[in-house]
Design an enzyme around this catalytic site. Sequence first.
Site, PDB file in Angstrom:
ATOM      1  N   MET A   3     -12.015   4.832  -0.858  1.00  0.00           N
ATOM      2  CA  MET A   3     -12.699   5.028   0.430  1.00  0.00           C
ATOM      3  C   MET A   3     -13.332   6.406   0.376  1.00  0.00           C
ATOM      4  SD  MET A   3      -9.753   3.290   2.729  1.00  0.00           S
ATOM      5  CE  MET A   3      -8.574   3.517   1.409  1.00  0.00           C
ATOM      6  N   SER A  44       0.856  -1.198   0.000  1.00  0.00           N
ATOM      7  CA  SER A  44       0.000   0.000   0.000  1.00  0.00           C
ATOM      8  C   SER A  44       0.886   1.240   0.000  1.00  0.00           C
ATOM      9  CB  SER A  44      -0.893  -0.003   1.241  1.00  0.00           C
ATOM     10  OG  SER A  44      -1.446   1.278   1.390  1.00  0.00           O
ATOM     11  N   GLY A  59       0.923  -2.311   4.101  1.00  0.00           N
ATOM     12  CA  GLY A  59       1.510  -0.975   4.051  1.00  0.00           C
ATOM     13  C   GLY A  59       2.771  -0.896   4.880  1.00  0.00           C
ATOM     14  N   HIS A  80      -8.200   1.659  -4.236  1.00  0.00           N
ATOM     15  CA  HIS A  80      -9.173   1.400  -3.164  1.00  0.00           C
ATOM     16  C   HIS A  80      -9.860   2.720  -2.834  1.00  0.00           C
ATOM     17  CE1 HIS A  80      -9.652  -0.023   1.325  1.00  0.00           C
ATOM     18  NE2 HIS A  80     -10.815   0.206   0.725  1.00  0.00           N
ATOM     19  N   MET A  93      -8.780   8.457  -0.127  1.00  0.00           N
ATOM     20  CA  MET A  93      -9.662   8.819   1.006  1.00  0.00           C
ATOM     21  C   MET A  93     -10.139  10.250   0.830  1.00  0.00           C
ATOM     22  SD  MET A  93      -7.498   7.197   4.146  1.00  0.00           S
ATOM     23  CE  MET A  93      -6.743   5.571   4.001  1.00  0.00           C
ATOM     24  N   PHE A 103      -6.107   4.888   8.118  1.00  0.00           N
ATOM     25  CA  PHE A 103      -4.693   5.100   8.415  1.00  0.00           C
ATOM     26  C   PHE A 103      -3.904   3.799   8.288  1.00  0.00           C
ATOM     27  CE2 PHE A 103      -7.308   8.102  10.673  1.00  0.00           C
ATOM     28  CZ  PHE A 103      -6.722   9.315  10.320  1.00  0.00           C
ATOM     29  N   MET A 115     -11.909  -5.544   4.908  1.00  0.00           N
ATOM     30  CA  MET A 115     -11.079  -4.637   5.712  1.00  0.00           C
ATOM     31  C   MET A 115     -10.816  -5.276   7.074  1.00  0.00           C
ATOM     32  SD  MET A 115     -10.295  -2.058   3.900  1.00  0.00           S
ATOM     33  CE  MET A 115      -9.325  -1.318   5.223  1.00  0.00           C
ATOM     34  N   HIS A 159      -1.158  -1.139  -4.295  1.00  0.00           N
ATOM     35  CA  HIS A 159      -2.448  -0.752  -3.723  1.00  0.00           C
ATOM     36  C   HIS A 159      -2.429   0.752  -3.454  1.00  0.00           C
ATOM     37  CE1 HIS A 159      -6.102  -1.713  -1.367  1.00  0.00           C
ATOM     38  NE2 HIS A 159      -5.671  -0.797  -0.504  1.00  0.00           N
ATOM     39  N   ASP A 167      -7.055  -6.308   3.884  1.00  0.00           N
ATOM     40  CA  ASP A 167      -6.355  -5.023   3.952  1.00  0.00           C
ATOM     41  C   ASP A 167      -6.420  -4.456   5.363  1.00  0.00           C
ATOM     42  OD1 ASP A 167      -5.317  -2.503   3.462  1.00  0.00           O
ATOM     43  OD2 ASP A 167      -6.988  -1.832   2.207  1.00  0.00           O
ATOM     44  N   GLY A 208      -0.738   1.355   9.557  1.00  0.00           N
ATOM     45  CA  GLY A 208      -0.076   1.053  10.830  1.00  0.00           C
ATOM     46  C   GLY A 208      -1.011   0.691  11.974  1.00  0.00           C
ATOM     47  N   GLY A 257      -3.268  -3.998   8.753  1.00  0.00           N
ATOM     48  CA  GLY A 257      -2.548  -4.697   9.813  1.00  0.00           C
ATOM     49  C   GLY A 257      -1.936  -6.015   9.389  1.00  0.00           C
ATOM     50  N   ASP A 296      -4.557   3.877  -1.886  1.00  0.00           N
ATOM     51  CA  ASP A 296      -5.671   4.210  -0.994  1.00  0.00           C
ATOM     52  C   ASP A 296      -6.157   5.627  -1.226  1.00  0.00           C
ATOM     53  OD1 ASP A 296      -6.032   1.844   0.669  1.00  0.00           O
ATOM     54  OD2 ASP A 296      -3.986   2.224   1.334  1.00  0.00           O
TER      55      ASP A 296
HETATM   56  C1  DX5 Z   1      -6.370   1.542   5.528  1.00  0.00           C
HETATM   57  C2  DX5 Z   1      -5.948   1.341   4.100  1.00  0.00           C
HETATM   58  C3  DX5 Z   1      -4.879   0.330   4.003  1.00  0.00           C
HETATM   59  C4  DX5 Z   1      -3.619   0.699   4.721  1.00  0.00           C
HETATM   60  C5  DX5 Z   1      -2.887  -0.551   5.057  1.00  0.00           C
HETATM   61  O1  DX5 Z   1      -7.386   2.446   5.593  1.00  0.00           O
HETATM   62  O2  DX5 Z   1      -7.024   0.932   3.281  1.00  0.00           O
HETATM   63  O3  DX5 Z   1      -4.628  -0.054   2.653  1.00  0.00           O
HETATM   64  O4  DX5 Z   1      -2.774   1.528   3.961  1.00  0.00           O
HETATM   65  O5  DX5 Z   1      -1.792  -0.219   5.846  1.00  0.00           O
HETATM   66  P1  DX5 Z   1      -1.215  -1.238   6.924  1.00  0.00           P
HETATM   67  O6  DX5 Z   1      -0.827  -2.493   6.186  1.00  0.00           O
HETATM   68  O7  DX5 Z   1      -0.050  -0.502   7.502  1.00  0.00           O
HETATM   69  O8  DX5 Z   1      -2.314  -1.496   7.920  1.00  0.00           O
HETATM   70 ZN    ZN Z   2      -6.550  -0.015   1.245  1.00  0.00          ZN
END
Ligand code: DX5
Ligand code: ZN
Length: 228
Positions: free
Chosen positions: A78, A18, A206, A76, A47, A155, A149, A43, A184, A157, A186, A45
């Site tokens: 969001m 990501s 990510g 993705h 937002m 976010f 999800m 990937h 997706d 991390g 953690g 993201d």
């Molecule tokens: C979260 C995103 C993820 C995120 C994953 O809202 O959709 O794609 O970047 O990041 P990690 O793998 O660090 O949780």
């Molecule tokens: Zn994502």
Amino acid sequence: MIDNVFIHPPHLPLIAPSILAADFCRLGSEAADVQQKGADLLHVDVMDGHFVPNLTLGPDIVQALQRASTLMQDVHLMVGNPEDFVESFAKAGAGNLTFHIEACNGSKAIDLIKRIHDLGCTAGISLNPPTAVESLNGVMKHADMVLVMSVNPGFTGQAFMPEVLSKVRFLRHELGPHQRLEIDGGIGIRTAHEALEAGADVLVAGASIFRNPEREQTIRLLRGDYPK
Ligand code: DX5
Ligand code: ZN
């Protein structure tokens, strides 16, 4: 033309770093680096500060990233109004477009999947941790991919939510062999193993890739490819 790895996967599982967790001062070289280290797709993201409490990337970034790597971009969305953005992201070069069932459902979701296909992309449908799998009834058979999800989106991390694994197990059973099941949030080496066992075949990661100096080894380990 970049081959769509959801239709012609070179192998499974696919690893999707990501870009949200990359060094934003060096987005191009970060994308090129993970391609060189074995990633299968990128990937991205998106937002809107409304559907989720953060603002990130737009179609201009997708277009620019096309010059940095040949990885398929898995966008993705969001956002609260995905129907307003699919065209600009497809034109920018996205290979897959995923939107959320919480933002667009029922017959509107089926129509949006058809529009995404007409734009030449594969279509994914995603659901947040509190959303029941039943919300995908009647829609998921039209999608190329379902994205579960495993954190509340917004976010990078955050900690993996193991309770979503029951949805992954259920969905693997419901989906056809040509439909991808992505997870997706953690994902690190331990949680990747749990997600793969539950039936996921595309892992978004990510922080565990971009914030780690051992990217090549991490990508291999996420894939379940352990040294003999
Ligand atoms: C979260 C995103 C993820 C995120 C994953 O809202 O959709 O794609 O970047 O990041 P990690 O793998 O660090 O949780
Ligand atoms: Zn994502």
